[in-house]
Design a protein around this motif. Structure first.
Motif, PDB file in Angstrom:
ATOM      1  N   GLU A 159      -7.951   0.724  -0.699  1.00 16.74           N
ATOM      2  CA  GLU A 159      -8.517  -0.460  -0.061  1.00 16.74           C
ATOM      3  C   GLU A 159      -9.834  -0.078   0.640  1.00 16.74           C
ATOM      4  O   GLU A 159     -10.812  -0.789   0.578  1.00 16.74           O
ATOM      5  CB  GLU A 159      -7.491  -0.969   0.946  1.00 16.74           C
ATOM      6  CG  GLU A 159      -7.764  -2.353   1.427  1.00 16.74           C
ATOM      7  CD  GLU A 159      -6.683  -2.824   2.385  1.00 16.74           C
ATOM      8  OE1 GLU A 159      -5.635  -2.168   2.499  1.00 16.74           O
ATOM      9  OE2 GLU A 159      -6.926  -3.845   3.028  1.00 16.74           O
TER      10      GLU A 159
ATOM     11  N   THR B 180       0.840  -1.208   0.000  1.00 11.20           N
ATOM     12  CA  THR B 180       0.000   0.000   0.000  1.00 11.20           C
ATOM     13  C   THR B 180       0.872   1.254   0.000  1.00 11.20           C
ATOM     14  O   THR B 180       0.590   2.220  -0.709  1.00 11.20           O
ATOM     15  CB  THR B 180      -0.941  -0.004   1.233  1.00 11.20           C
ATOM     16  OG1 THR B 180      -1.772  -1.166   1.150  1.00 11.20           O
ATOM     17  CG2 THR B 180      -1.807   1.229   1.278  1.00 11.20           C
TER      18      THR B 180
ATOM     19  N   ASP C 272      -5.830  -1.519  -4.871  1.00 11.72           N
ATOM     20  CA  ASP C 272      -5.296  -2.070  -3.622  1.00 11.72           C
ATOM     21  C   ASP C 272      -6.323  -3.016  -2.996  1.00 11.72           C
ATOM     22  O   ASP C 272      -7.342  -2.575  -2.475  1.00 11.72           O
ATOM     23  CB  ASP C 272      -4.943  -0.930  -2.661  1.00 11.72           C
ATOM     24  CG  ASP C 272      -4.066  -1.417  -1.505  1.00 11.72           C
ATOM     25  OD1 ASP C 272      -3.723  -2.623  -1.464  1.00 11.72           O
ATOM     26  OD2 ASP C 272      -3.726  -0.584  -0.642  1.00 11.72           O
ATOM     27  N   GLU C 273      -6.053  -4.291  -3.070  1.00 10.78           N
ATOM     28  CA  GLU C 273      -6.912  -5.335  -2.493  1.00 10.78           C
ATOM     29  C   GLU C 273      -8.381  -5.187  -2.872  1.00 10.78           C
ATOM     30  O   GLU C 273      -9.242  -5.081  -1.989  1.00 10.78           O
ATOM     31  CB  GLU C 273      -6.742  -5.356  -0.972  1.00 10.78           C
ATOM     32  CG  GLU C 273      -5.275  -5.362  -0.598  1.00 10.78           C
ATOM     33  CD  GLU C 273      -4.925  -6.321   0.530  1.00 10.78           C
ATOM     34  OE1 GLU C 273      -5.816  -7.015   1.009  1.00 10.78           O
ATOM     35  OE2 GLU C 273      -3.741  -6.383   0.863  1.00 10.78           O
TER      36      GLU C 273
HETATM   37 MG   LIG Z   1      -1.992  -2.813   2.178  1.00  8.18          MG
END
Ligand SMILES: [Mg+2]
Ligand SMILES: Nc1ncnc2c1ncn2[C@@H]1O[C@H](COP(=O)(O)OP(=O)(O)OP(=O)(O)O)[C@@H](O)[C@H]1O
Length: 252
Positions: free
Chosen positions: A100, A58, A177-178
């Protein structure tokens, strides 16, 4: 492709890379997190950043987007060094980032959230309706819910919306991100089908994804991170077969 399996040497950035990161360092206050990472993404590639919790994935994306107070090194996008460029300008240059933690705006409808993405884009204002319609066609789930308060949707649908909103600005490269975090499997499959569609359209993707199988299935290459460093690079197909590396760096 096969020759890359065993190498731990990160290949030098090609001059024609869309994104080229060199000796990138990043700090949170006094914590020195990124320890001089090097990697690159060619136009149209899907690249995965893989690594355990806290590896710095991240932080890498935030640094590339310009969201950290203190960074050093070089980040080139389209050949231009952007390390000193503010985040909103990086966005206008064609770089998008889906956090995220989705950041859907409460109190706005699904349509209004998409419009925010369109309005933020360089030439979006002129074509708001056209872009919203295009997005709605691509995401049937969102199309059915355009008038609904966005935060009443399921987590997975909100994630779809966050991605749609980022894509509304027509970025050259999107960092995710994810994206599958906390989302039911059926929606995850839908989401990855959409990423494949983006890839086929030539959109460049930098991906951080817990489900290594999903990530590698759409990736060309992957970089493995550990303790703020890139420790391995491989073709995605080779990594899928590499039980040792997966065991060492990919399990949580
Ligand atoms: Mg992360
Ligand atoms: N806001 C912050 N302030 C201080 N330290 C932070 C902050 N955010 C992250 N860190 C630290 O930086 C390191 C890298 O974190 P980062 O969030 O980049 O990891 P990650 O690879 O994305 O992990 P995860 O898989 O858990 O999302 C970790 O040690 C983390 O504790």
């Amino acid at each position: 492709m096969t020759s890359m399996t065993q190498t731990t040497i990160v290949s030098p950035a090609a001059p024609s890379a869309l994104l080229s990161v060199e000796k990138l360092h990043a700090w949170y206050d006094r914590s020195h997190i990124l320890q001089g990472i090097d990697f690159h993404v060619m136009p149209g590639e899907v690249i995965s950043l893989i690594g355990r919790n806290g590896a710095g994935k991240t932080t890498s994306m935030k640094s590339i987007m310009g969201l950290l107070k203190r960074t050093a090194g070089q980040v080139r996008f389209n050949g231009i060094d952007i390390l000193a460029t503010p985040a909103h300008q990086r966005f206008h240059q064609g770089l998008a980032f889906v956090f995220e933690e989705r950041r859907i705006v409460a109190g706005l409808t699904v349509m209004e959230n998409i419009e925010l993405g369109v309005i933020a884009s360089p030439d979006g204002r002129k074509r708001t309706r056209e872009i919203v319609e295009e997005i709605a066609e691509t995401f049937p789930r969102l199309k059915e819910r355009l008038k609904q308060d966005a935060t009443t949707m399921s987590g997975g649908e909100q994630q779809m919306l966050a991605i749609a909103r980022a894509m509304a600005a027509k970025p050259t490269m999107i960092m995710l991100d994810e994206p599958s975090e906390g989302i039911m499997p059926k929606l995850v499959d839908e989401m990855f089908e959409y990423f494949m569609l983006l890839k086929n359209k030539g959109v460049t993707i930098l991906l951080v994804e817990q489900s290594v199988e999903h990530a590698l299935a759409i990736s060309d290459r992957a970089y493995i991170m550990d303790q703020g460093q890139i420790v391995h690079e491989a073709a995605a197909l080779d990594l899928l077969d590499d039980a040792e590396i997966q065991e060492r760096y990919c399990s949580v």
